[in-house]
Design a protein around this motif. Structure first.
Motif, PDB file in Angstrom:
ATOM      1  N   GLN B  31       0.830  -1.203   0.000  1.00  0.00           N
ATOM      2  CA  GLN B  31       0.000   0.000   0.000  1.00  0.00           C
ATOM      3  C   GLN B  31       0.869   1.258   0.000  1.00  0.00           C
ATOM      4  OE1 GLN B  31      -3.812  -0.048   0.423  1.00  0.00           O
ATOM      5  NE2 GLN B  31      -3.190   1.790  -0.683  1.00  0.00           N
ATOM      6  N   GLU B  32       1.946   1.214   0.754  1.00  0.00           N
ATOM      7  CA  GLU B  32       2.852   2.369   0.838  1.00  0.00           C
ATOM      8  C   GLU B  32       3.449   2.690  -0.539  1.00  0.00           C
ATOM      9  OE1 GLU B  32       3.776   4.570   2.954  1.00  0.00           O
ATOM     10  OE2 GLU B  32       5.660   5.323   2.121  1.00  0.00           O
ATOM     11  N   ILE B  33       3.864   1.647  -1.254  1.00  0.00           N
ATOM     12  CA  ILE B  33       4.432   1.876  -2.593  1.00  0.00           C
ATOM     13  C   ILE B  33       3.358   2.410  -3.543  1.00  0.00           C
ATOM     14  CG2 ILE B  33       5.586   0.775  -4.566  1.00  0.00           C
ATOM     15  CD1 ILE B  33       6.732  -1.296  -2.575  1.00  0.00           C
ATOM     16  N   MET B  34       2.166   1.813  -3.463  1.00  0.00           N
ATOM     17  CA  MET B  34       1.061   2.279  -4.312  1.00  0.00           C
ATOM     18  C   MET B  34       0.786   3.765  -4.043  1.00  0.00           C
ATOM     19  SD  MET B  34      -0.280  -0.536  -6.037  1.00  0.00           S
ATOM     20  CE  MET B  34      -2.039  -0.311  -6.346  1.00  0.00           C
ATOM     21  N   ASP B  35       0.726   4.123  -2.765  1.00  0.00           N
ATOM     22  CA  ASP B  35       0.410   5.510  -2.405  1.00  0.00           C
ATOM     23  C   ASP B  35       1.490   6.476  -2.897  1.00  0.00           C
ATOM     24  OD1 ASP B  35      -1.872   4.612  -1.182  1.00  0.00           O
ATOM     25  OD2 ASP B  35      -1.079   4.712   0.856  1.00  0.00           O
ATOM     26  N   GLN B  36       2.739   6.059  -2.738  1.00  0.00           N
ATOM     27  CA  GLN B  36       3.847   6.921  -3.162  1.00  0.00           C
ATOM     28  C   GLN B  36       3.794   7.179  -4.671  1.00  0.00           C
ATOM     29  OE1 GLN B  36       6.506   8.548  -1.625  1.00  0.00           O
ATOM     30  NE2 GLN B  36       5.316   8.229   0.230  1.00  0.00           N
ATOM     31  N   VAL B  37       3.512   6.123  -5.436  1.00  0.00           N
ATOM     32  CA  VAL B  37       3.453   6.294  -6.893  1.00  0.00           C
ATOM     33  C   VAL B  37       2.271   7.184  -7.263  1.00  0.00           C
ATOM     34  CG1 VAL B  37       3.125   5.100  -9.100  1.00  0.00           C
ATOM     35  CG2 VAL B  37       4.646   4.134  -7.359  1.00  0.00           C
ATOM     36  N   LYS B  38       1.153   6.999  -6.536  1.00  0.00           N
ATOM     37  CA  LYS B  38      -0.015   7.833  -6.806  1.00  0.00           C
ATOM     38  C   LYS B  38       0.308   9.307  -6.573  1.00  0.00           C
ATOM     39  CE  LYS B  38      -4.948   8.104  -5.568  1.00  0.00           C
ATOM     40  NZ  LYS B  38      -5.983   7.520  -4.698  1.00  0.00           N
ATOM     41  N   GLN B  39       1.061   9.560  -5.488  1.00  0.00           N
ATOM     42  CA  GLN B  39       1.343  10.957  -5.128  1.00  0.00           C
ATOM     43  C   GLN B  39       2.514  11.547  -5.900  1.00  0.00           C
ATOM     44  OE1 GLN B  39       1.905  10.765  -0.839  1.00  0.00           O
ATOM     45  NE2 GLN B  39      -0.025   9.679  -0.667  1.00  0.00           N
ATOM     46  N   ARG B  40       3.563  10.757  -6.095  1.00  0.00           N
ATOM     47  CA  ARG B  40       4.814  11.327  -6.609  1.00  0.00           C
ATOM     48  C   ARG B  40       5.143  10.879  -8.018  1.00  0.00           C
ATOM     49  NH1 ARG B  40       8.800   9.142  -3.464  1.00  0.00           N
ATOM     50  NH2 ARG B  40      10.222  10.508  -4.565  1.00  0.00           N
ATOM     51  N   GLY B  41       4.327   9.997  -8.584  1.00  0.00           N
ATOM     52  CA  GLY B  41       4.471   9.638  -9.994  1.00  0.00           C
ATOM     53  C   GLY B  41       5.849   9.103 -10.350  1.00  0.00           C
ATOM     54  N   ASP B  42       6.400   9.614 -11.454  1.00  0.00           N
ATOM     55  CA  ASP B  42       7.666   9.115 -11.983  1.00  0.00           C
ATOM     56  C   ASP B  42       8.809   9.177 -10.959  1.00  0.00           C
ATOM     57  OD1 ASP B  42       6.602   8.453 -14.424  1.00  0.00           O
ATOM     58  OD2 ASP B  42       7.305  10.255 -15.456  1.00  0.00           O
ATOM     59  N   ASP B  43       8.799  10.209 -10.102  1.00  0.00           N
ATOM     60  CA  ASP B  43       9.876  10.294  -9.098  1.00  0.00           C
ATOM     61  C   ASP B  43       9.861   9.065  -8.201  1.00  0.00           C
ATOM     62  OD1 ASP B  43      10.726  12.682 -10.077  1.00  0.00           O
ATOM     63  OD2 ASP B  43       9.681  13.911  -8.569  1.00  0.00           O
ATOM     64  N   ALA B  44       8.666   8.651  -7.803  1.00  0.00           N
ATOM     65  CA  ALA B  44       8.562   7.455  -6.959  1.00  0.00           C
ATOM     66  C   ALA B  44       8.998   6.219  -7.740  1.00  0.00           C
ATOM     67  CB  ALA B  44       7.133   7.290  -6.448  1.00  0.00           C
ATOM     68  N   LEU B  45       8.604   6.159  -9.015  1.00  0.00           N
ATOM     69  CA  LEU B  45       9.027   5.010  -9.836  1.00  0.00           C
ATOM     70  C   LEU B  45      10.550   4.921  -9.887  1.00  0.00           C
ATOM     71  CD1 LEU B  45       6.670   5.042 -12.973  1.00  0.00           C
ATOM     72  CD2 LEU B  45       6.403   3.808 -10.814  1.00  0.00           C
ATOM     73  N   ARG B  46      11.201   6.075 -10.044  1.00  0.00           N
ATOM     74  CA  ARG B  46      12.677   6.066 -10.126  1.00  0.00           C
ATOM     75  C   ARG B  46      13.286   5.606  -8.798  1.00  0.00           C
ATOM     76  NH1 ARG B  46      11.674  10.756 -13.066  1.00  0.00           N
ATOM     77  NH2 ARG B  46      11.830  10.216 -15.277  1.00  0.00           N
TER      78      ARG B  46
END
Lengths: 425, 425
Positions: B31-46
């Motif tokens: 859930q934490e990873i999902m939320d981070q990607v939702k909020q921070r997009g490509d930066d979180a993916l990187r």
């Protein structure tokens, strides 16, 4: 209804936004009921039925005598109507039966799919003010055509411990004879885990309130399949200059009366139609028994004026309505441009209510934008399509190299060996 | 392998029990990873790609140059094999295309269903030791036949920031040209919520480890559809006296090499076959590159001796195997008795690996007993079947009374009025 005139495309998202459906706050309550039924079976069902339905039920399954008594109570007029509806629903769903077609993909390699009914299915029919006997037909008829071996129906008892006679008659009409007087989360739990009285099933179908919806989500996480995720019912109408404002108003009201969370959208290319529809709604609303509900739903609904048909279809495909009514001149050609919708009603004489009850199509449809990825209930929902393949000795030889080259490249040598051991034999 | 001789029916449940799949302990992390990607997009993916895959990726989408370079690296032999497999898969799935059939359920009432490709689909292909290019074919080919407008593929980069050339070639072969170097939970999150680089999709397909599985469950709760719930791969083999022990052993090993959580079951009516299969497994096991994995899976697997074919089929239908191999004399007639299975392999020359790669059937199948209610991936998985109806003025008259009687009985007067306002016009 709020009116938006010529909104720009970036504005669509906020105009079309649906209320957020968040059942997470119910999770704790629902989980507790699910767990109790799993652990305590029928005893828990009895406790919850007393607490939520206000009645003590000894035997959950309806007896033959109860069925006969209920059938007597249904008027001849309603029986005739339900028989006609059932005949149309049966005709439409029987046409969905597919015979296996054997495809010889290469010489000696025969592959096919065979549709096999899901062995055990459970149908949930809500109680409350409106007895949804039409939903019994919509779920029971395809379940019977699919050849599901065990079909059970659960519905909450009224304060006298009875089900509505029309619900029982509809079940009889479709051939379902295992009917249980239990509703709510406890019914979903019983069908998920099984109790002494109620068998567990592999797939659960049917509408319900937000508690039932949350229970179905938990059932799905426990490995039981469900028909589809649920949300409030909705209609989108596209109307042009040729539309009759009274017809359009009636269609919008027929959706609005479902509940105050129902959603109603009118998209039109005709600015003058807007006022006429609003006027007709005012006129028709007052004579409706459920006018307060309808007025509540309309308060959250929108009329959107667009430039042309192409824009209308872009907007409607973005919305992905459960029901889409095309009240316009070129309805047929617009229908071919529908990408996202549950069920489409073409032309001025195809009201949603025809499909809700009797034209033959299914009324269990994807809401809440799920039409982007989900289909409505159909025969497909009650079967699994199992694939079969039969290779001859020569067929295996014909494909051997293809399989072994790919298997070794994926690092799966034993997959290749299963072919080689046969070829080398 | 544990051997059970003539177990009684009440004993089946414990013998056939699968290991419990509980991803709830992963939920928090996922859930934490999902939320981070939702909020921070490509930066979180990187960030996650650096953390989990050990590589900094600037541009997630693979360029045309990268595609061309990868295609050069695939051997001619593997290209030929993949082309043959793709041709068979295409042939089998193209036969699943259905033309709309108009059903006139009553005079003047025309109803039909039309299959429309899901607009946006995402395919997930795991990385790791085995590059699953075969899964690219199994998902990409039906997606293209369905006419899905936007098909994207996500797969984790290796330590050099590349994807396996065969994965890229398979994508090219199916016509997919939007390929993203991102894997794990972060890839599922990107396809669920969308980022600047990666578009959100309506349905996510593909296998993955337990983190990916948990992420797909969360995506489903967010409203994105998924292909099916996942579990470890498994095979059940039914073999009689006519079975070749080496073939049976090879089939069991080909499943066992998938992972130590793979499940393998042999059901037989032949007591003497048991020893021969065990001996052949010992002989074949040692030469397998993945022998440790296979041995681990076999340690948790079972051989069940039954009295006769009918008992075997009862037991196998109870198990609901992902793959079911019928290595027996009367394989065809037994195949007709299969109620619960993902894919069935009939006779001595139909190894599972034929279907895994190249016969034409799909290899994305229901595991973990889900074959009781779910089908494998097919063309159906990539389309929605939208219902349409068109009533003439007379058609509506023919059905008017049926609709209005039912609507009033359900307490939904506005539904009846939508018909009456037209009839009375």
């Amino acid at each position: 209804m709020k009116v938006f005139k010529y909104p720009t495309e970036p504005e669509w998202e906020s105009i079309l936004r649906r209320p957020v459906l968040d059942h997470s706050s119910l999770r704790g309550t629902v989980q507790e009921i699910m767990d109790q039924v799993k652990q305590r079976g029928d005893d828990a069902l009895r406790d919850y039925t007393l607490r939520f339905d206000g009645i003590t039920v000894d035997h959950f399954e309806i007896t033959g005598d109860e069925i006969n008594a209920a059938v007597q109570k249904v008027s001849a007029e309603l029986k005739t109507a339900m028989q006609q509806a059932a005949a149309n629903i049966r005709r439409f769903h029987e046409a969905q039966v597919q015979q296996p077609e054997v495809i010889e993909t290469m010489p000696g390699i025969r592959c096919w799919r065979s549709a096999v009914g899901i062995e055990k299915v459970g149908l949930y029919i809500p109680g409350g003010s409106a007895p949804l006997f039409s939903t019994v037909l919509m779920l029971g008829i395809p379940a019977m055509i699919a050849g599901c071996r065990e079909i059970i129906l659960c519905s909450p008892p009224d304060k006298q411990g009875n089900l509505h006679p029309a619900v029982i008659y509809a079940a009889q009409l479709t051939g379902i004879n295992r009917i249980f007087k239990v509703g709510g989360v406890q019914a979903i739990a019983a069908m998920t885990y099984g109790t002494a009285s109620i068998p567990a099933v592999f797939k659960i179908f049917g509408p319900g309130n937000q508690f039932v919806t949350a229970a179905k989500q938990l059932a799905q996480q426990s490995g039981v399949a469900i028909d589809m995720p649920a949300g409030p019912s909705e209609v989108a109408v596209f109307a042009d200059d040729t539309a009759n404002p009274d017809f359009v108003a009636a269609d919008l009201l027929s959706q609005a009366e479902h509940g105050i969370d129902s959603q109603v959208i009118l998209v039109t290319t005709s600015e003058q139609l807007i006022g006429r529809v609003q006027e007709s709604i005012s006129n028709q609303l007052n004579s409706l028994p459920r006018k307060d509900i309808a007025a509540g739903a309309l308060a959250n609904s929108s009329i959107i004026l667009v430039r042309h048909e192409a824009e209308a279809m872009d907007l409607l495909n973005r919305y992905a309505a459960e029901h889409l009514i095309l009240s316009c001149e070129r309805a047929e050609s617009l229908a071919a441009k529908v990408i996202n919708a549950g069920s489409v009603f073409i032309g001025h004489y195809s009201p949603e209510s025809a499909g809700d009850y009797a034209s033959g199509t299914n009324h269990t449809l994807p809401t809440n934008g799920y039409a982007t990825a989900y289909s409505g209930v159909s025969l497909d929902s009650f079967v699994k399509k199992i694939t079969f393949q039969q290779l001859s000795d020569d067929g295996l030889k014909n494909i051997a190299k293809t399989v072994t080259v790919m298997a070794y490249e994926e690092g799966l040598a034993a997959h290749a060996r299963a072919v080689e051991v046969r070829i080398n034999n």
